[in-house]
Scaffold this active site. Structure first.
Site, PDB file in Angstrom:
ATOM      1  N   GLU A  85      49.584  41.936  37.297  1.00  0.00           N
ATOM      2  CA  GLU A  85      49.282  40.555  37.672  1.00  0.00           C
ATOM      3  C   GLU A  85      47.849  40.623  38.178  1.00  0.00           C
ATOM      4  OE1 GLU A  85      50.923  37.741  37.420  1.00  0.00           O
ATOM      5  OE2 GLU A  85      52.707  38.631  36.522  1.00  0.00           O
ATOM      6  N   THR A 126      40.423  48.347  40.042  1.00  0.00           N
ATOM      7  CA  THR A 126      39.395  47.319  40.237  1.00  0.00           C
ATOM      8  C   THR A 126      38.504  47.651  41.433  1.00  0.00           C
ATOM      9  OG1 THR A 126      39.128  45.033  40.999  1.00  0.00           O
ATOM     10  CG2 THR A 126      41.222  46.036  41.462  1.00  0.00           C
ATOM     11  N   ASP A 127      37.275  47.137  41.392  1.00  0.00           N
ATOM     12  CA  ASP A 127      36.375  47.298  42.548  1.00  0.00           C
ATOM     13  C   ASP A 127      36.875  46.511  43.759  1.00  0.00           C
ATOM     14  OD1 ASP A 127      35.823  44.727  41.638  1.00  0.00           O
ATOM     15  OD2 ASP A 127      33.649  44.985  41.554  1.00  0.00           O
ATOM     16  N   GLU A 128      37.834  45.596  43.513  1.00  0.00           N
ATOM     17  CA  GLU A 128      38.302  44.757  44.632  1.00  0.00           C
ATOM     18  C   GLU A 128      39.054  45.576  45.686  1.00  0.00           C
ATOM     19  OE1 GLU A 128      39.736  40.819  43.665  1.00  0.00           O
ATOM     20  OE2 GLU A 128      38.701  40.851  41.742  1.00  0.00           O
ATOM     21  N   TYR A 154      46.390  40.432  45.765  1.00  0.00           N
ATOM     22  CA  TYR A 154      46.087  41.128  44.498  1.00  0.00           C
ATOM     23  C   TYR A 154      45.428  42.473  44.767  1.00  0.00           C
ATOM     24  CZ  TYR A 154      43.205  42.500  40.497  1.00  0.00           C
ATOM     25  OH  TYR A 154      42.570  43.224  39.515  1.00  0.00           O
ATOM     26  N   LYS A 158      46.751  46.386  44.098  1.00  0.00           N
ATOM     27  CA  LYS A 158      46.039  47.352  43.253  1.00  0.00           C
ATOM     28  C   LYS A 158      45.697  48.606  44.072  1.00  0.00           C
ATOM     29  CE  LYS A 158      44.760  46.927  39.513  1.00  0.00           C
ATOM     30  NZ  LYS A 158      45.439  47.263  38.216  1.00  0.00           N
ATOM     31  N   ASN A 184      34.956  41.642  34.559  1.00  0.00           N
ATOM     32  CA  ASN A 184      34.701  41.665  33.112  1.00  0.00           C
ATOM     33  C   ASN A 184      34.579  40.252  32.578  1.00  0.00           C
ATOM     34  OD1 ASN A 184      36.434  44.493  31.636  1.00  0.00           O
ATOM     35  ND2 ASN A 184      35.537  44.364  33.666  1.00  0.00           N
ATOM     36  N   HIS A 280      37.997  34.553  50.742  1.00  0.00           N
ATOM     37  CA  HIS A 280      37.116  34.754  49.582  1.00  0.00           C
ATOM     38  C   HIS A 280      36.132  35.911  49.776  1.00  0.00           C
ATOM     39  CE1 HIS A 280      34.794  32.331  46.288  1.00  0.00           C
ATOM     40  NE2 HIS A 280      35.020  33.577  45.937  1.00  0.00           N
TER      41      HIS A 280
HETATM   42  P1  NAD Z   1      45.385  39.882  32.266  1.00  0.00           P
HETATM   43  O1  NAD Z   1      46.092  39.115  33.328  1.00  0.00           O
HETATM   44  O2  NAD Z   1      44.531  39.174  31.278  1.00  0.00           O
HETATM   45  O3  NAD Z   1      46.468  40.695  31.409  1.00  0.00           O
HETATM   46  C1  NAD Z   1      47.552  41.369  32.003  1.00  0.00           C
HETATM   47  C2  NAD Z   1      48.533  41.743  30.896  1.00  0.00           C
HETATM   48  O4  NAD Z   1      49.599  42.497  31.496  1.00  0.00           O
HETATM   49  C3  NAD Z   1      49.181  40.530  30.228  1.00  0.00           C
HETATM   50  O5  NAD Z   1      49.233  40.725  28.823  1.00  0.00           O
HETATM   51  C4  NAD Z   1      50.595  40.498  30.813  1.00  0.00           C
HETATM   52  O6  NAD Z   1      51.567  39.951  29.925  1.00  0.00           O
HETATM   53  C5  NAD Z   1      50.846  41.980  31.055  1.00  0.00           C
HETATM   54  N1  NAD Z   1      51.852  42.208  32.108  1.00  0.00           N
HETATM   55  C6  NAD Z   1      51.903  41.611  33.329  1.00  0.00           C
HETATM   56  N2  NAD Z   1      52.990  42.072  34.004  1.00  0.00           N
HETATM   57  C7  NAD Z   1      53.594  42.983  33.191  1.00  0.00           C
HETATM   58  C8  NAD Z   1      54.742  43.808  33.344  1.00  0.00           C
HETATM   59  N3  NAD Z   1      55.497  43.775  34.451  1.00  0.00           N
HETATM   60  N4  NAD Z   1      55.081  44.631  32.330  1.00  0.00           N
HETATM   61  C9  NAD Z   1      54.338  44.677  31.176  1.00  0.00           C
HETATM   62  N5  NAD Z   1      53.257  43.895  30.982  1.00  0.00           N
HETATM   63  C10 NAD Z   1      52.887  43.071  31.983  1.00  0.00           C
HETATM   64  O7  NAD Z   1      44.567  41.021  33.037  1.00  0.00           O
HETATM   65  P2  NAD Z   1      43.165  41.676  32.676  1.00  0.00           P
HETATM   66  O8  NAD Z   1      42.083  40.831  33.231  1.00  0.00           O
HETATM   67  O9  NAD Z   1      43.164  42.049  31.255  1.00  0.00           O
HETATM   68  O10 NAD Z   1      43.230  42.989  33.561  1.00  0.00           O
HETATM   69  C11 NAD Z   1      43.773  44.198  33.041  1.00  0.00           C
HETATM   70  C12 NAD Z   1      43.690  45.273  34.112  1.00  0.00           C
HETATM   71  O11 NAD Z   1      42.332  45.466  34.490  1.00  0.00           O
HETATM   72  C13 NAD Z   1      44.441  44.935  35.390  1.00  0.00           C
HETATM   73  O12 NAD Z   1      45.074  46.095  35.847  1.00  0.00           O
HETATM   74  C14 NAD Z   1      43.355  44.465  36.346  1.00  0.00           C
HETATM   75  O13 NAD Z   1      43.724  44.732  37.673  1.00  0.00           O
HETATM   76  C15 NAD Z   1      42.201  45.338  35.899  1.00  0.00           C
HETATM   77  N6  NAD Z   1      40.839  44.786  36.128  1.00  0.00           N
HETATM   78  C16 NAD Z   1      40.514  43.535  35.698  1.00  0.00           C
HETATM   79  C17 NAD Z   1      39.213  43.070  35.862  1.00  0.00           C
HETATM   80  C18 NAD Z   1      38.783  41.703  35.338  1.00  0.00           C
HETATM   81  O14 NAD Z   1      37.629  41.309  35.525  1.00  0.00           O
HETATM   82  N7  NAD Z   1      39.636  40.959  34.632  1.00  0.00           N
HETATM   83  C19 NAD Z   1      38.260  43.864  36.488  1.00  0.00           C
HETATM   84  C20 NAD Z   1      38.631  45.141  36.930  1.00  0.00           C
HETATM   85  C21 NAD Z   1      39.915  45.581  36.727  1.00  0.00           C
HETATM   86  P1  TYD Z   2      37.702  35.069  39.232  1.00  0.00           P
HETATM   87  O1  TYD Z   2      37.280  34.904  37.811  1.00  0.00           O
HETATM   88  O2  TYD Z   2      39.033  34.508  39.653  1.00  0.00           O
HETATM   89  O3  TYD Z   2      37.606  36.627  39.533  1.00  0.00           O
HETATM   90  P2  TYD Z   2      37.703  37.415  40.980  1.00  0.00           P
HETATM   91  O4  TYD Z   2      38.192  36.501  42.016  1.00  0.00           O
HETATM   92  O5  TYD Z   2      38.676  38.499  40.672  1.00  0.00           O
HETATM   93  O6  TYD Z   2      36.322  37.911  41.229  1.00  0.00           O
HETATM   94  O7  TYD Z   2      36.606  34.418  40.161  1.00  0.00           O
HETATM   95  C1  TYD Z   2      35.249  34.842  40.101  1.00  0.00           C
HETATM   96  C2  TYD Z   2      34.482  34.081  41.158  1.00  0.00           C
HETATM   97  O8  TYD Z   2      34.454  32.697  40.802  1.00  0.00           O
HETATM   98  C3  TYD Z   2      35.129  34.144  42.535  1.00  0.00           C
HETATM   99  O9  TYD Z   2      34.093  34.225  43.513  1.00  0.00           O
HETATM  100  C4  TYD Z   2      35.850  32.809  42.665  1.00  0.00           C
HETATM  101  C5  TYD Z   2      35.002  31.866  41.836  1.00  0.00           C
HETATM  102  N1  TYD Z   2      35.743  30.771  41.158  1.00  0.00           N
HETATM  103  C6  TYD Z   2      35.297  29.439  41.311  1.00  0.00           C
HETATM  104  O10 TYD Z   2      34.298  29.157  41.997  1.00  0.00           O
HETATM  105  N2  TYD Z   2      35.995  28.457  40.669  1.00  0.00           N
HETATM  106  C7  TYD Z   2      37.095  28.706  39.907  1.00  0.00           C
HETATM  107  O11 TYD Z   2      37.715  27.733  39.371  1.00  0.00           O
HETATM  108  C8  TYD Z   2      37.522  30.072  39.750  1.00  0.00           C
HETATM  109  C9  TYD Z   2      38.720  30.394  38.912  1.00  0.00           C
HETATM  110  C10 TYD Z   2      36.809  31.063  40.396  1.00  0.00           C
END
Ligand code: NAD
Ligand code: TYD
Length: 340
Positions: A85, A126-128, A154, A158, A184, A280
């Site tokens: 998630e 994640t860096d978070e 979240y 993680k 990303n 935030h």
């Molecule tokens: P996303 O929410 O787009 O995709 C998550 C996927 O996991 C979905 O396809 C969902 O169906 C699947 N999933 C969720 N719960 C599941 C479960 N219980 N069993 C099997 N599948 C399940 O996420 P994302 O942005 O692609 O992120 C992927 C990974 O990268 C995550 O672990 C996230 O923490 C990490 N990450 C994301 C970012 C970012 O900028 N999006 C940055 C750093 C790290």
């Molecule tokens: P987000 O894409 O949810 O990634 P993360 O919180 O994991 O960094 O949000 C990126 C930044 O954008 C974050 O500072 C929150 C801000 N944000 C808005 O200002 N408006 C929005 O509707 C959303 C979804 C995010």
């Protein structure tokens, strides 16, 4: 030839990784495990569904019996855990599912790895997990030694998973690595996150909801660069190690929103400042020196090019995101943004 289990491959980064990996390693077999939550989308995998080296398995990573059965069938050499998630705002609304998938799911995947011959395991983190940095200290960055100090449910979930992964290395000798990446962006990004949400709203002439004053800073990395980093770590990284992955590309949210408006030829009048996110995080900024020095990784896509490619993809793939925003997503959007 290796068999690689990729969890969460119907999501944003996992989906991009599946495409990249099958292209970069045509001799390997990829088995995608995904529960298909709201964030999972089979159309993301449509281009590879007919590839004989690809198998899709609808499965929850918390389903111990199902996962063990799959390991018995597939005898994987490598497991890469993307499934999670992933949305901070949803975690503030309902933390429970984050603990289940992100922590329990991680433990199930690692137990299966232990049970079937100490399979190589990579955790996509994640860096978070490092919390945030002050806005007025541009000299400060997250290194792998920065203490874990989370802000949201979240990031806490993680971080919990990361600690468990390190414990499985120390306690059981499971061959693990962890990557901690910054934000990303790119194709197949679910339109609840900042960049795809702003692109979709802009194209539909809807208000662009900027949290607070839009001054929060994120370090943006094109998704393919992240995929390349993970591929390198999995094949050449040192076992037991954490690698930070980031683009040295810090930007304020408001500047990103204005850039998207400009690229799409819309008006800044669409910008609507809304109530800030609870807790935030102010600024994320990765120091990627370790992965650069040890594995030679550097981000290849400049933000100016990556954002253009991304916008082009959303323009050319309207069906992909319009199907999402016309479904259940609309209820989510109304709940999160009306009266905000
Ligand atoms: P996303 O929410 O787009 O995709 C998550 C996927 O996991 C979905 O396809 C969902 O169906 C699947 N999933 C969720 N719960 C599941 C479960 N219980 N069993 C099997 N599948 C399940 O996420 P994302 O942005 O692609 O992120 C992927 C990974 O990268 C995550 O672990 C996230 O923490 C990490 N990450 C994301 C970012 C970012 O900028 N999006 C940055 C750093 C790290
Ligand atoms: P987000 O894409 O949810 O990634 P993360 O919180 O994991 O960094 O949000 C990126 C930044 O954008 C974050 O500072 C929150 C801000 N944000 C808005 O200002 N408006 C929005 O509707 C959303 C979804 C995010």
């Amino acid at each position: 030839m290796s068999t690689v289990i990729v969890t969460g491959g119907a999501g944003f980064i996992g989906g991009n990784f599946v495409h990249y990996y099958l292209w970069a390693h045509p001799e390997d077999r990829v088995v995608c495990v995904d529960k298909l939550t709201y964030a999972g989308n089979l159309s993301t995998l449509a281009p590879v569904m007919d590839n004989p080296n690809f198998r899709f398995c609808k499965l929850d990573i918390c389903d111990r019996d199902g996962i063990f059965k799959l390991f018995e069938e597939e005898k994987p050499d490598i497991v890469i855990n993307f499934a999670a998630e992933s949305h901070v705002d949803r975690s503030i609304e309902n933390p429970q599912i984050f603990l289940e998938t992100n922590i329990i799911g991680t433990s199930v995947m690692m137990d299966a790895c232990r049970n079937f011959g100490n399979v190589r395991y990579h955790q996509v983190s994640t860096d978070e997990v490092y919390g945030d940095l002050p806005l007025d200290r541009p000299d400060m960055f997250f290194t792998e030694e920065t203490p874990i100090h989370t802000s949201s449910p979240y990031s806490s979930s993680k971080a919990g998973a990361d600690l468990l992964v390190q414990a499985y290395y120390r306690t059981y000798g499971l061959p693990i690595t962890i990557s901690r990446c910054s934000n990303n962006y790119g194709p197949y990004h679910f339109p609840e996150k900042l960049i795809p949400l702003m692109i979709a709203n802009c194209l539909n002439d809807k208000p662009l909801p900027v949290y607070g004053e839009g001054l929060n800073v994120r370090d943006w990395l094109y998704v393919e660069d992240h995929c390349k980093a993970i591929d390198l770590i999995v094949h050449k990284g040192r076992i037991g190690e954490v690698y930070n992955v980031g683009g040295h590309n810090e930007m304020k949210n408001i500047d990103i929103v204005k850039l998207i408006i400009k690229e799409l030829g819309k008006s800044e009048d669409l910008i609507t400042y809304v109530t800030d996110r609870k807790g935030h995080d102010l600024r994320y900024a990765i120091d990627p020196t370790k992965i650069h020095n040890e594995l030679g990784w550097l981000p290849e896509t400049k933000f100016a090019d990556g954002i253009k490619k991304t916008i082009k993809w959303y323009l050319e793939n309207r069906i992909w995101w319009e199907e999402i925003i016309s479904g259940e997503y609309q209820n989510y959007y109304d709940k999160m943004y009306s009266n905000r």
